[in-house]
Design an enzyme around this catalytic site. Structure first.
Site, PDB file in Angstrom:
ATOM      1  N   ASN A  66       0.861  -1.182   0.000  1.00  7.46           N
ATOM      2  CA  ASN A  66       0.000   0.000   0.000  1.00  7.46           C
ATOM      3  C   ASN A  66       0.899   1.233   0.000  1.00  7.46           C
ATOM      4  OD1 ASN A  66       0.819  -0.711   2.679  1.00  7.46           O
ATOM      5  ND2 ASN A  66      -0.666   0.730   3.506  1.00  7.46           N
ATOM      6  N   HIS A  67       0.312   2.406  -0.232  1.00  8.74           N
ATOM      7  CA  HIS A  67       1.125   3.617  -0.416  1.00  8.74           C
ATOM      8  C   HIS A  67       0.571   4.724   0.478  1.00  8.74           C
ATOM      9  CE1 HIS A  67       4.197   5.881  -2.161  1.00  8.74           C
ATOM     10  NE2 HIS A  67       3.785   6.000  -3.421  1.00  8.74           N
TER      11      HIS A  67
END
Length: 719
Positions: A35-36
């Site tokens: 995820n970012h």
């Protein structure tokens, strides 16, 4: 040398933890999909992942100045979704044995939830036949390098954990066109990313989740407001929680089930958290169920004490309940202040400094709350939920929806209703949003006015309630609303249309059952399809059992972390009956819950509700959904209420009885509409009965037990 220095520095500053199996990152064909959440995500992975992976970075990011500084130190490949050759280059790198890191969201989250997942990342995984290793970065979103300013309490050096999840594969979708294969692969990767988030949710109790929310969003952040119009901060709610928890100990024992008969108000939230913190199990009493329904609830859960409020009983004209239900002790919140001693005040003050010590020893799997079914098909049953099941459902909602600390919820559905409790109280509290608790969903003029006055952005209710709000509201009342969610009953087309035409808002329909805490599926802006109730939530398994006479779909059975611990029944008071369901082979399996609902899945996984298994009539050998009959009546008379029951019929086995509040509705009208719209004639009732008012439950749904009794009484009389 330089890498070693920065690795040590980051490990000291952020107390970096790497969990999971690092061996899964060193296979032949590996695609890592994190995820970012911050600008330092790539640096963290470059420093702490084993080996030297290739980072696929979107062109808009790879051209930044800091990426040029990183270029000599890490292997970067610019990624442009508009250029297919770059995708092919990544596929070749994976096939050559280089581990590749792709951030499927393509940008840093601005909500704290998953952003849009780009199809390219999923297509790379499918085309290269790579082992997909999901990776969750937790904690970096709290740094000043994130884009969550104003949404979380940011800090200099929070602890950061890198969770390596079990590897999986993403097969190439079977679709005729490349565009479709790419899209489906993207959806499959999105599902993997959502499951990864669910896999790393913390093991907490409800009280611990409240403390975590205070830590994440700030003690001074407003969280709850009611008709007193004095918002409580997390700190103030915690203070009330400690006060109530301390006093409740004088009236109950650890592990005891205590009844709560309270309105939607800030103090009700404090009572719930206070009770669970001290090991009591709140049983949410449905005061609209009447003496008979409450007697069943008290018996099933073996409740000895009910906590309520004099002011609430006065305003609700409910004094007949304590007068008639003398088998329990009634304790009034107004009297609790007089119980506070100096020792209590010192205890509360001390535990405000160390609030974690206020919780008695308990596990997330322990019973936390009891909700009661509506009794629409018999005696109300006690549904026992654990801390884990309730919090899992909240996390499932947070995973698919982008609620943030800037949202304001309008919560008018009662807290004894599972929809009102989980979506209307726990979800906003644990996402940092502020919730306005209003005591009745029936005030159709007041609720829209409060939505406008309090700048609410999220509104939910039943189709019936939403339809009434729309009729009485000014077109500008919902100008800030971005989520309108319907549940608990089928969304009527007339309600959907008036919201779209009058306010320009799309109602998102969901589906839930009390036994699943309650949300099972829901449409969200990222994945919505009219006529469905959305996709099954991440973390849940679903299966359909064939039903004789039903050609498409089957009876829905569910398993997942949000499924209840079990039932408490009147017939066997105090004894927990674990959820079980019979599979297709006829074997009884523990942990599965049979919803009794007939559903079908479309080609994209969206759920279409056909009706309840118990709400089908078998007429001349054909299965007819009672909900179809009600939809037919609603199409012709959307302003009125309609409900269908079954009676026995000598020639056809069973026949339909339509109860309606429309005195003008005739069979000829229904028959004409049915023929025009392809509805089978068997679904048109011959027996139509006018009632000035239909019997309804507290949730606003028709009381089918009462209607069935009316039919049976007439049959008995005729006999």
């Amino acid at each position: 040398m330089l890498f070693g220095f920065f690795r040590t520095l980051f490990r000291i500053l952020f107390r970096i933890r790497l969990t999971g199996d690092t061996q899964s990152l060193q296979g032949e064909r590996v695609l890592i999909t994190p995820n970012h959440v911050s600008f330092i995500d790539g640096i963290l992975l470059a420093l702490f992942l084993p080996g030297r992976p290739v980072f696929a970075v979107y062109s808009s990011i790879s051209q930044k100045w800091f990426m040029r500084w990183l270029a000599p130190l890490v292997d970067l490949v610019p990624l442009d979704p508009t250029k297919p050759m770059m995708i092919k280059h990544l596929v070749r790198l994976i096939e050559q044995g280089r581990p590749v890191v792709i951030f499927p969201e393509g940008r840093i989250s601005v909500t704290g939830s998953l952003m849009k997942i780009y199809d390219g990342a999923g297509f790379v995984a499918a085309k290269s036949k790579a082992t997909v290793v999901p990776l969750r970065i937790e904690g970096a979103e709290l740094t000043y390098f994130s884009r969550l300013k104003g949404l979380v309490k940011q800090r200099l050096f929070p602890q950061i954990t890198l969770h390596i999840l079990p590897p999986t594969t993403l097969p190439m979708p079977d679709a005729p066109r490349a565009r479709d294969r790419r899209k489906i692969a993207g959806e499959m990767l999105h599902q993997i990313m959502m499951e990864a988030r669910m896999a790393v949710r913390p093991r907490e109790t409800l009280y611990e989740a409240l403390l975590s929310a205070q830590d994440r969003y700030g003690a001074r952040k407003n969280c709850v407001e009611d008709i007193n119009f004095t918002p409580d901060t997390y700190r103030k709610l915690l203070t009330k929680t400690l006060f109530v928890g301390r006093i409740l100990e004088k009236y109950s024992q650890k592990g005891e089930k205590i009844g709560l008969m309270l309105p939607n108000a800030g103090i009700s939230a404090a009572v719930i958290f206070g009770a669970v913190s001290r090991g009591r199990i709140p049983a949410m009493m449905n005061y609209t169920a009447g003496v008979k329904g409450l007697t069943s609830a008290i018996t099933a859960a073996e409740i000895k004490t009910v906590f309520t409020s004099r002011q609430f009983l006065d305003k609700g004209k409910l004094w007949h309940l304590p007068e008639q239900l003398k088998q329990v002790r009634w304790v009034f919140l107004e009297d609790l202040k007089a119980e506070v001693t100096t020792a209590d005040k010192l205890w509360i003050f001390a535990h405000l400094l160390v609030p974690h010590l206020a919780q008695v020893k308990q596990q997330p799997e322990d019973a936390a709350m009891i909700l009661f079914t509506s009794g629409s098909e018999g005696h109300p049953k006690g549904v026992v939920h654990s801390h884990k099941s309730i919090l899992a459902n909240v996390e499932q909602i947070k995973t698919i929806a982008d609620f943030t600390a800037k949202d304001r919820f309008m919560s008018a559905l009662p807290l004894f209703h599972s929809f009102g409790l989980t979506v209307g109280l726990f979800t906003p509290l644990f996402t940092g949003a502020e919730v306005f608790l209003y005591p009745s969903p029936l005030h159709y003029r007041v609720v829209p006015e409060l939505v406008y006055d309090r700048n609410c952005t999220v509104l939910f209710g039943t189709s019936t309630f939403l339809g009434h709000y729309a009729r009485f509201a000014n077109p500008y009342d919902f100008f800030r609303v971005r989520y309108v969610v319907a549940g608990a009953e089928k969304l009527q087309d007339s309600t959907r249309e008036i919201w779209q035409d009058k306010f320009g808002l799309r109602i998102l329909e969901g589906y839930g059952v009390t036994e699943c805490a309650p949300v099972v599926s829901i449409n969200v802006p990222m994945a919505a399809r009219p006529g469905t109730v959305g996709r099954i939530l991440p973390g849940m398994d679903a299966r359909l059992l064939a039903v004789p006479g039903i050609e498409e779909g089957g009876r829905l059975q569910l398993k997942g972390p949000n499924v209840m611990n079990g039932y408490l029944r009147v017939e066997n008071p105090g004894v927990l009956e674990a959820p079980t369901a019979e599979n297709a082979a006829g074997e009884v399996e523990t942990g599965w819950y049979d919803t009794g609902d007939i559903v079908r899945f479309d080609e994209h996984g969206f759920v279409q509700i056909q009706g309840r298994a118990k709400r089908f009539a078998k007429i001349a050998g054909e299965m007819v959904s009672l909900e179809m009959v009600e939809q037919l009546a609603n199409a012709l008379s959307p302003e009125k209420m309609h409900a269908t029951a079954i009676k026995s019929d000598a020639s056809k086995g069973e026949a339909l009885v339509l109860f309606t509040t429309d005195s003008e509705l005739k069979r000829e009208q229904l028959l004409h509409y049915a023929r025009e719209h392809g509805v089978p004639e068997l679904a048109v009732p011959r027996d139509i009965r006018y009632l000035k008012q239909l019997p309804v439950l507290g949730s606003g749904k028709p009381d089918f037990v009462a209607l069935k009794s009316m039919v049976e009484e007439e049959e008995h009389h005729d006999a």
